[in-house]
Design a protein around this motif. Structure first.
Motif, PDB file in Angstrom:
ATOM      1  N   HIS A 226      54.634  38.453  33.925  1.00 56.80           N
ATOM      2  CA  HIS A 226      54.873  39.455  34.966  1.00 56.80           C
ATOM      3  C   HIS A 226      53.587  39.790  35.712  1.00 56.80           C
ATOM      4  N   LEU A 227      52.484  39.948  34.973  1.00 60.92           N
ATOM      5  CA  LEU A 227      51.205  40.260  35.611  1.00 60.92           C
ATOM      6  C   LEU A 227      50.780  39.134  36.549  1.00 60.92           C
ATOM      7  N   VAL A 228      50.818  37.902  36.079  1.00 63.21           N
ATOM      8  CA  VAL A 228      50.377  36.761  36.890  1.00 63.21           C
ATOM      9  C   VAL A 228      51.237  36.634  38.144  1.00 63.21           C
ATOM     10  N   GLN A 229      52.545  36.759  37.980  1.00 68.58           N
ATOM     11  CA  GLN A 229      53.453  36.629  39.131  1.00 68.58           C
ATOM     12  C   GLN A 229      53.278  37.773  40.111  1.00 68.58           C
ATOM     13  N   LYS A 230      53.000  38.974  39.603  1.00 73.84           N
ATOM     14  CA  LYS A 230      52.775  40.121  40.486  1.00 73.84           C
ATOM     15  C   LYS A 230      51.520  39.925  41.335  1.00 73.84           C
ATOM     16  N   VAL A 231      50.432  39.460  40.714  1.00 78.88           N
ATOM     17  CA  VAL A 231      49.187  39.214  41.447  1.00 78.88           C
ATOM     18  C   VAL A 231      49.389  38.109  42.487  1.00 78.88           C
ATOM     19  N   HIS A 232      50.089  37.063  42.099  1.00 78.04           N
ATOM     20  CA  HIS A 232      50.361  35.958  43.025  1.00 78.04           C
ATOM     21  C   HIS A 232      51.146  36.458  44.228  1.00 78.04           C
ATOM     22  N   ALA A 233      52.191  37.256  43.990  1.00 81.30           N
ATOM     23  CA  ALA A 233      53.030  37.759  45.083  1.00 81.30           C
ATOM     24  C   ALA A 233      52.232  38.667  46.010  1.00 81.30           C
ATOM     25  N   LYS A 234      51.345  39.479  45.463  1.00 80.76           N
ATOM     26  CA  LYS A 234      50.535  40.380  46.271  1.00 80.76           C
ATOM     27  C   LYS A 234      49.594  39.610  47.193  1.00 80.76           C
ATOM     28  N   ILE A 235      48.963  38.566  46.640  1.00 84.36           N
ATOM     29  CA  ILE A 235      48.049  37.753  47.450  1.00 84.36           C
ATOM     30  C   ILE A 235      48.824  37.040  48.550  1.00 84.36           C
ATOM     31  N   ALA A 236      49.965  36.470  48.200  1.00 84.81           N
ATOM     32  CA  ALA A 236      50.772  35.757  49.191  1.00 84.81           C
ATOM     33  C   ALA A 236      51.241  36.698  50.297  1.00 84.81           C
ATOM     34  N   ASN A 237      51.567  37.917  49.932  1.00 89.06           N
ATOM     35  CA  ASN A 237      52.022  38.887  50.943  1.00 89.06           C
ATOM     36  C   ASN A 237      50.885  39.297  51.867  1.00 89.06           C
ATOM     37  N   GLU A 238      49.718  39.561  51.268  1.00 82.77           N
ATOM     38  CA  GLU A 238      48.574  39.981  52.085  1.00 82.77           C
ATOM     39  C   GLU A 238      48.095  38.865  52.999  1.00 82.77           C
ATOM     40  N   SER A 243      48.371  29.513  49.788  1.00 79.53           N
ATOM     41  CA  SER A 243      47.634  28.266  49.951  1.00 79.53           C
ATOM     42  C   SER A 243      46.809  28.021  48.693  1.00 79.53           C
ATOM     43  N   SER A 244      46.563  26.768  48.401  1.00 79.66           N
ATOM     44  CA  SER A 244      45.788  26.446  47.202  1.00 79.66           C
ATOM     45  C   SER A 244      44.379  27.029  47.271  1.00 79.66           C
ATOM     46  N   ARG A 245      43.912  27.345  48.497  1.00 79.83           N
ATOM     47  CA  ARG A 245      42.559  27.913  48.587  1.00 79.83           C
ATOM     48  C   ARG A 245      42.495  29.323  48.007  1.00 79.83           C
ATOM     49  N   TYR A 246      43.653  29.926  47.714  1.00 82.90           N
ATOM     50  CA  TYR A 246      43.681  31.264  47.126  1.00 82.90           C
ATOM     51  C   TYR A 246      43.661  31.228  45.592  1.00 82.90           C
ATOM     52  N   ILE A 247      43.618  30.041  45.016  1.00 83.20           N
ATOM     53  CA  ILE A 247      43.626  29.936  43.544  1.00 83.20           C
ATOM     54  C   ILE A 247      42.452  30.694  42.912  1.00 83.20           C
ATOM     55  N   PRO A 248      41.208  30.544  43.401  1.00 81.82           N
ATOM     56  CA  PRO A 248      40.107  31.327  42.805  1.00 81.82           C
ATOM     57  C   PRO A 248      40.359  32.833  42.856  1.00 81.82           C
ATOM     58  N   ARG A 249      40.956  33.302  43.956  1.00 76.26           N
ATOM     59  CA  ARG A 249      41.260  34.725  44.077  1.00 76.26           C
ATOM     60  C   ARG A 249      42.305  35.136  43.036  1.00 76.26           C
ATOM     61  N   LEU A 250      43.309  34.300  42.835  1.00 70.33           N
ATOM     62  CA  LEU A 250      44.335  34.583  41.830  1.00 70.33           C
ATOM     63  C   LEU A 250      43.712  34.696  40.444  1.00 70.33           C
ATOM     64  N   LEU A 251      42.894  33.722  40.079  1.00 74.06           N
ATOM     65  CA  LEU A 251      42.263  33.733  38.761  1.00 74.06           C
ATOM     66  C   LEU A 251      41.361  34.946  38.590  1.00 74.06           C
ATOM     67  N   ASN A 252      40.557  35.227  39.605  1.00 72.54           N
ATOM     68  CA  ASN A 252      39.618  36.345  39.516  1.00 72.54           C
ATOM     69  C   ASN A 252      40.341  37.693  39.466  1.00 72.54           C
ATOM     70  N   THR A 253      41.441  37.816  40.187  1.00 67.44           N
ATOM     71  CA  THR A 253      42.170  39.089  40.220  1.00 67.44           C
ATOM     72  C   THR A 253      42.864  39.362  38.892  1.00 67.44           C
TER      73      THR A 253
END
Length: 296
Positions: A226-238, A243-253
């Motif tokens: 749930h945490l991982v999917q929530k962070v992913h959805a937030k980044i995608a919405n913002e 995009s795959s270039r957001y992977i570092p942001r996902l991991l760091n968040t």
């Protein structure tokens, strides 16, 4: 007539079932690999025996255990003097471990004595068994306020009944006679050697070798899907899309949220654990990839 149920739980050290058993003085005993048995006096004064869940006086036997019991004058004499005692132990017949001495087999080794529904501490029953020549599991160590490391060290001391040069036994059992778990039950804990699990994995199921480290426990508990999917959805919405270039942001968040939002709960739940944050970060990243492999 005695009701046969599993009279206690034996759980692996470190699980919730035995949480806190190490606090105070823990008695550590060798664990031997046979079949459970019990011996007591019937209402009419006859010596009878049982397996883990069967009354053997009903015509059953347990690998010759009941026939052996009926021939033991020492046990009859002990129970005559202690008619309320129930002897629990291991009837040593070939099972998984085959490295016991030749003279160890087909004997009964007491590991617990119960009276009026309570377990008698080792120091209180050992002398009586010794005086009547009844075999029992010896005390390997007393550990005050121990931890997993101190109990693991006890494994090397378990050479009870093992042939010279054939290594150590199956494991050890931890008993704290003043302890009840969070569910109000009397339980003992066990630590089983990895070598035993490896040698006998066909009989016991494929082994998980090694102990789970604290960093793994933290990730399993707090880095949820749930945490991982929530962070992913937030980044995608913002970012109006993914995009795959957001992977570092996902991991760091996800890492940031774990440390900033859960640190107090981690400290509280695991009692001020020592954590390798490099290991924790690697496991955190691996968990994100496990939850959403399609992104990688």
């Amino acid at each position: 007539m005695m009701e046969f149920t599993k009279y206690m739980h034996l759980e692996r050290f470190g699980t919730a079932e035995v949480e806190g058993i190490e606090i105070g003085v823990a008695h550590v005993f060798p664990k031997i690999d046979g079949t459970n048995g019990s011996i007591w006096l019937s209402d009419d004064g006859e010596v009878v025996a049982g397996s883990r869940n069967r009354d053997l006086s009903k015509g059953d036997d347990n690998a010759g255990f009941y026939a052996w019991v009926k021939e033991q004058s020492s046990i009859k004499q002990y129970l005559a003097k202690n008619p309320e005692h129930i002897l629990y132990g291991e009837w040593l017949v070939p099972h998984s471990l085959k490295t016991y001495r030749d003279d160890a087999w087909r004997k009964f080794y007491v590991f617990d004595v119960m009276c009026a529904g309570e377990f008698i501490p080792y120091e209180d029953y050992q002398e009586g068994l010794e005086r009547h020549g009844i075999e029992y599991l010896p005390l390997l160590a007393k550990v005050r306020n121990g931890n997993e490391v101190s109990f693991q060290k006890c494994l090397d001391k378990n050479v009870f009944l093992i042939k010279d040069g054939e290594g150590t036994g199956e494991g050890v059992v931890i008993k704290n006679y003043g302890y009840k778990n969070r569910f109000g039950r009397v339980v003992w804990a066990k630590v089983v050697t990895n070598s035993f699990k490896e040698k006998h994995h066909k009989a016991m199921g494929a082994p998980l070798v090694g102990q789970q480290i604290i960093e793994e426990k933290v990730i399993e508990k707090f880095v949820t899907a749930h945490l991982v999917q929530k962070v992913h959805a937030k980044i995608a919405n913002e970012c109006e899309g993914w995009s795959s270039r957001y992977i570092p942001r996902l991991l760091n968040t996800v890492w940031h949220d774990l440390i900033t939002e859960e640190s107090w709960q981690i400290v509280k739940e695991y009692k001020n654990p020592k954590i390798d944050f490099g290991t924790l970060l690697r496991l955190c990243n691996a968990r994100v990839k496990q939850v959403m492999p399609e992104l990688f």
